[in-house]
Structures are given as structure tokens and as C-alpha cells.
Design a protein around this motif. Structure first.
Motif, PDB file in Angstrom:
ATOM      1  N   VAL A 144       0.864  -1.178   0.000  1.00  0.00           N
ATOM      2  CA  VAL A 144       0.000   0.000   0.000  1.00  0.00           C
ATOM      3  C   VAL A 144       0.905   1.234   0.000  1.00  0.00           C
ATOM      4  CG1 VAL A 144      -1.799   1.254   1.256  1.00  0.00           C
ATOM      5  CG2 VAL A 144      -1.809  -1.259   1.214  1.00  0.00           C
ATOM      6  N   ALA A 147       0.495   5.923   1.462  1.00  0.00           N
ATOM      7  CA  ALA A 147      -0.561   5.588   2.424  1.00  0.00           C
ATOM      8  C   ALA A 147      -1.330   6.821   2.894  1.00  0.00           C
ATOM      9  CB  ALA A 147       0.054   4.858   3.618  1.00  0.00           C
ATOM     10  N   GLU A 149      -2.495   9.051   1.306  1.00  0.00           N
ATOM     11  CA  GLU A 149      -3.588   9.412   0.383  1.00  0.00           C
ATOM     12  C   GLU A 149      -4.693   8.363   0.363  1.00  0.00           C
ATOM     13  OE1 GLU A 149      -1.672   9.900  -3.393  1.00  0.00           O
ATOM     14  OE2 GLU A 149      -0.494  11.631  -2.727  1.00  0.00           O
ATOM     15  N   ARG A 150      -4.491   7.264   1.059  1.00  0.00           N
ATOM     16  CA  ARG A 150      -5.439   6.151   0.926  1.00  0.00           C
ATOM     17  C   ARG A 150      -6.341   5.959   2.135  1.00  0.00           C
ATOM     18  NH1 ARG A 150      -3.831   3.444  -3.768  1.00  0.00           N
ATOM     19  NH2 ARG A 150      -1.603   3.724  -4.124  1.00  0.00           N
ATOM     20  N   LEU A 157     -10.001   3.254   5.310  1.00  0.00           N
ATOM     21  CA  LEU A 157      -9.444   2.976   3.982  1.00  0.00           C
ATOM     22  C   LEU A 157     -10.374   3.495   2.889  1.00  0.00           C
ATOM     23  CD1 LEU A 157      -7.206   1.470   2.360  1.00  0.00           C
ATOM     24  CD2 LEU A 157      -8.657  -0.564   2.481  1.00  0.00           C
ATOM     25  N   ASP A 159      -9.645   3.025  -0.469  1.00  0.00           N
ATOM     26  CA  ASP A 159      -9.331   2.345  -1.718  1.00  0.00           C
ATOM     27  C   ASP A 159     -10.023   0.972  -1.778  1.00  0.00           C
ATOM     28  OD1 ASP A 159      -7.935   0.790  -3.707  1.00  0.00           O
ATOM     29  OD2 ASP A 159      -6.347   2.315  -3.652  1.00  0.00           O
TER      30      ASP A 159
END
Ligand SMILES: Cc1cc2nc3c(=O)[nH]c(=O)nc-3n(C[C@H](O)[C@H](O)[C@H](O)COP(=O)(O)O)c2cc1C
Length: 186
Positions: A144, A147, A149-150, A157, A159
Motif C-alpha cells: 500500500v 498511504a 492518500e489512501r 481505507l 481504496d
């Protein structure tokens, strides 16, 4: 089926711990995932601390990890490898060798980093370390990257693709954790 989820980060706002929280939600039916904390309480590995009475945090680690059907690790990457605290926990769980908590334990790894490669080196190292420690390593890495941005501000989470990967990963891990005769019968 009870799977422990162990984060290699002690940080309050850890992306790796958030990743494991997402895994809790992604767990397939029949799989109960439980966050395990305690890495930060362990003393540094010392062979001289062995004996009938090990320090309490070590006793708890060994008992909890031994009782789990499988373990999912989430590792950050520190200077190209696993954090020292996580390695220390694995060292404790790898002894005494013949009755070690990690012996033949099905394990899988995931990892998040703020860099471009999603803690890929750390995950590769972690798989190697776990294998040497006697665990049965299942599946590939889930890197990942970026991270920060996710996950949203609350650590959720964002994504969906990673969420699906987590579910698949856990399904594979759970199927490996089923005792062999049951697997044949299923
Ligand atoms: C000591 C240290 C070393 C780091 N080295 C790397 C590295 O080699 N590769 C990388 O992608 N990120 C590296 N990072 C950044 C981490 O990926 C980032 O801090 C990440 O958020 C840590 O995971 P956590 O959020 O679960 O605590 C490093 C961070 C620290 C504190």
C-alpha cells in the motif's frame, strides 16, 4: 477461525494499524480478526531471560500467538526493512524452537508506507524472517503505497481495490489455517 492482526507500528495514527482495521471489516464469513497489541511492551530479546519464568509481556505474546489459528502482520518500512520492534517480537515468538508460538503457524503479510513502493522491501524481508522463524508463510505481499492518500482523517481505507485484496488475502490465509483433514473434507 481466529486470526490475530499484528501491526509493526506503535504510532497512534499508524497507517498499518488502519490497514489492519480495514482487514477486520474485509474478513470473510467465519473469520474473526482481532487486533493484537503488545509489541511495545516487550523487552529486547535476551537469551538470558529464558527459563521457567519469562517476563510477563513475553509470556502473553507467546500464549496469544500460539492460540491463534493464523496471524496477519502489517509492517511499515524503516530504512528499507522491518521495524526493530516487530523483529524483536518475532525473535521472542521463535523460541524455544521446538515449542515456539510461530512454529508451523500460517501467517501472511501486508504493508503500508508513505513512499512509492508500499513497504515492499519490508514485506519481503518479513516473509523471509517469518519463514526462518518456523512459520508457514502464505500468499504474496500487498504493498500500500502513498498511504497518506489512501485513508481518510479517521483512518478509514478509501481504496476499494485494496479492500478486495485484503479479503482475498484473508480467504487464502484462512484456508491454509484449516487443519488438513478438514480441508480435504470441505
Ligand atoms: C525511521 C523511519 C524510516 C523510514 N524508512 C522508510 C523506507 O525505507 N521506505 C519507505 O517507504 N518509508 C519509510 N519511512 C516512512 C514510513 O513509511 C512512514 O512513516 C509510514 O507512515 C510508517 O508507517 P505507520 O504509518 O504505520 O507508522 C520511514 C519512516 C521512519 C520513521
Amino acid at each position: 477461525m481466529r486470526i490475530l492482526a499484528v501491526s509493526g507500528s506503535l504510532r497512534e495514527g499508524s497507517f498499518n494499524t488502519s490497514l489492519l482495521r480495514a482487514a477486520l471489516e474485509a474478513a470473510p464469513e467465519g473469520v474473526e480478526l482481532e487486533l493484537w497489541e503488545g509489541i511495545g511492551e516487550l523487552p529486547l530479546y535476551d537469551d538470558d531471560l529464558h527459563g521457567p519464568e519469562v517476563p510477563e509481556p513475553v509470556r502473553r505474546l507467546r500464549e496469544d500467538w500460539a492460540e491463534a489459528d493464523a496471524i496477519l502482520f502489517a509492517t511499515p518500512e524503516y530504512n528499507g526493512s522491518v521495524p526493530g520492534g516487530l523483529k524483536n517480537a518475532i525473535d521472542w515468538a521463535s523460541r524455544p524452537q521446538l515449542e515456539a508460538a510461530l512454529r508451523s503457524k500460517p501467517v501472511a503479510v501486508v504493508g503500508a508506507s508513505t513512499g512509492q513502493f508500499g513497504a515492499l522491501w519490508a514485506q519481503q524481508d518479513l516473509k523471509r524472517i517469518l519463514g526462518v522463524a518456523g512459520a508457514r508463510v502464505v500468499g504474496t505481499e500487498i504493498p500500500v503505497s502513498r498511504a497518506h492518500e489512501r485513508f481518510d482523517a479517521r483512518g478509514r481505507l478509501l481504496d476499494a481495490e485494496i479492500f478486495d485484496q485484503l479479503r482475498l488475502h484473508l480467504t487464502t490465509l484462512a484456508s491454509e489455517a484449516v487443519p488438513a483433514p478438514d480441508r480435504v473434507a470441505a
